[in-house]
Design an enzyme around this catalytic site. Structure first.
Site, PDB file in Angstrom:
ATOM      1  N   ASN A 317      58.976  96.180  34.020  1.00 41.28           N
ATOM      2  CA  ASN A 317      59.115  95.651  32.667  1.00 41.28           C
ATOM      3  C   ASN A 317      60.568  95.413  32.272  1.00 41.28           C
ATOM      4  OD1 ASN A 317      56.303  95.665  32.103  1.00 41.28           O
ATOM      5  ND2 ASN A 317      56.391  97.877  31.729  1.00 41.28           N
ATOM      6  N   HIS A 319      63.098  97.427  31.971  1.00 39.26           N
ATOM      7  CA  HIS A 319      63.873  98.443  31.248  1.00 39.26           C
ATOM      8  C   HIS A 319      63.933  99.698  32.107  1.00 39.26           C
ATOM      9  CE1 HIS A 319      59.824  99.502  29.154  1.00 39.26           C
ATOM     10  NE2 HIS A 319      60.033 100.355  30.107  1.00 39.26           N
ATOM     11  N   CYS A 354      66.748 100.970  27.031  1.00 38.75           N
ATOM     12  CA  CYS A 354      68.057 100.459  27.447  1.00 38.75           C
ATOM     13  C   CYS A 354      67.875  99.624  28.698  1.00 38.75           C
ATOM     14  CB  CYS A 354      69.061 101.578  27.671  1.00 38.75           C
ATOM     15  SG  CYS A 354      68.707 102.656  29.066  1.00 38.75           S
TER      16      CYS A 354
END
Length: 418
Positions: A317, A319, A354
């Site tokens: 995904n 991240h 993040c």
């Protein structure tokens, strides 16, 4: 005719004297001359005599060499020198083929015994380290893991990151085995249509004992409802041989739009996909309602700066994997605590994600230190944030003294930043 020919190939047929005489009559009653060789019937036994034409004695270097005449031989003499032709000695020699077949079977049997694949208990899987299986009325997923040598730390036990990876792997395989895995990573077909993914918001882990190298752990996981727009997933990790409970974990998940990166409600289509798999049960870990403290540069005792994710830290995904956050939190934990104590419980609150270009810093504050002489339990507060100040994860960890000989002492914990 065919039977006669097949029989004659194994049993030789001897000609009778009458047939021999009839053949001789057809050929004539005189001697037969074949290129200088005369065949005459013997007067006594009916055998054949062979006589060669007379020739001049040979000479070698002008000297006449006298050759001793060779006695005539009969067919009975030639037949008497050979063993009798029977059915047994006319069969092919099968000994080499039988020896080769026996060798192959013995080698195969040895390899089969060395594999020893058969389960020793009826409740074990044929492949104990496969994708797992659904148990307990189709609501609980179970999978086994063997602790590898590269998954243990300096104290020869599995790391907390290893246990967290096992929890994440069983969650994904549960969705796959239940037929809920679409094109996304742990997303149902309905979630894929609406670009939705699961994200974890809270995680509680309690470790009673860490497995060691070579242990086989059994991980059970199931899901339940959490509020109107959340899902709770629980895990129970035990020793596959003894049944001893090793780890308990509970987490809360919500949906996020993969394109806008905003949280989303659960659509009715998706709710219809996942609710049949919900289990009506209490959390396996009692919820810790204590508020997690927000640290800053003035309240943190230990700070580790300049943490950046690597490409391998990202999931599908795009991240950072939530297990990586655990390693970053422990980066600022004092070395003296890590050497003398082991992590026994952890509570994490995930605030935001993040990416690969993020630069983070890890902050830790030690609180709740027990009696240093008795080496009591220790509690730490943690914060993982971007360098510009945005919070990523808040956390709280509890540490208990190790049973093994400690590498260091608590009074040797440095007072400066890591």
């Amino acid at each position: 005719m065919v039977a006669t020919a097949a029989t004659s190939s194994f049993f030789p047929i001897t000609s009778s004297p009458d047939s021999i005489d009839s053949k001789n009559k057809k050929l004539g009653n005189g001697s037969t001359n074949l290129g200088g060789i005369k065949l005459k019937p013997s007067a006594s036994s009916g055998s054949l005599q062979v006589k060669a034409n007379a020739q001049a004695p040979p000479k070698i270097n002008g000297t006449t060499v006298v050759m001793t005449p060779v006695e005539g031989f009969t067919s009975e003499d030639a037949a008497s020198s050979l063993p009798p032709r029977t059915f047994i000695n006319q069969l092919p020699d099968w000994s080499m083929l039988l020896a080769a077949i026996t060798t192959i079977f013995l080698a195969a049997e040895k390899q089969w015994m060395m594999l020893d694949w058969k389960p020793r208990r009826p409740d074990m899987l044929i492949d104990p380290f496969g994708i797992g299986r659904i148990v307990q009325d189709g609501l609980v997923f179970r999978q086994n893991f063997s602790i590898r040598s590269y998954e243990i730390g300096a104290d020869r036990t599995a790391s907390i990151e290893t246990l967290m990876n096992h929890l994440q792997e069983t969650a994904i395989n549960h969705c796959k085995s239940a037929g809920l895995l679409g094109d996304g990573f742990g997303a149902t077909p309905g979630m894929c249509k609406k670009n939705l993914i699961w994200v974890v918001t809270r995680m509680q882990v309690v470790v009673d004992r860490y497995p060691t190298w070579g242990d086989v752990v059994q991980v059970d996981t199931w899901v339940s409802a959490s509020g109107k727009n959340g899902m709770r997933r629980d895990w129970l990790v035990s020793n596959s041989k003894t049944g001893e409970i090793l780890t308990r974990a509970s987490s809360v998940w919500v949906m996020m739009n993969k394109l806008t990166r905003r949280l989303s409600k659960i659509p009715e289509e998706v709710r219809g996909e996942i609710e049949p798999h919900f289990m009506n049960s209490d959390p396996v870990v009692a919820e810790d309602n204590r508020k997690l403290v927000k640290l800053d540069d003035s309240t943190a005792q230990y700070v580790r700066k300049g943490l950046t994710p690597r490409w391998s830290d990202l999931d599908v995904n795009q991240h950072v994997n939530n297990v990586k956050y655990v390693g970053w939190i422990l980066e600022s934990t004092p070395l003296g605590i890590v050497e003398s104590h082991e992590l026994c419980s952890m509570t994490l609150e995930y605030r935001r994600e993040c990416g690969r270009d993020s630069v983070l810093q890890s902050l830790t504050a030690v609180s709740g230190v027990g009696n240093l002489g008795n080496m009591g339990e220790i509690e730490c507060q943690h914060l993982l944030q971007l360098e510009e100040g945005s919070e990523i994860v808040r956390g709280r960890t509890q540490w208990r003294p190790k049973n093994a000989k400690s590498f260091g002492k608590m009074d040797q914990v440095p007072a400066q930043s890591a």
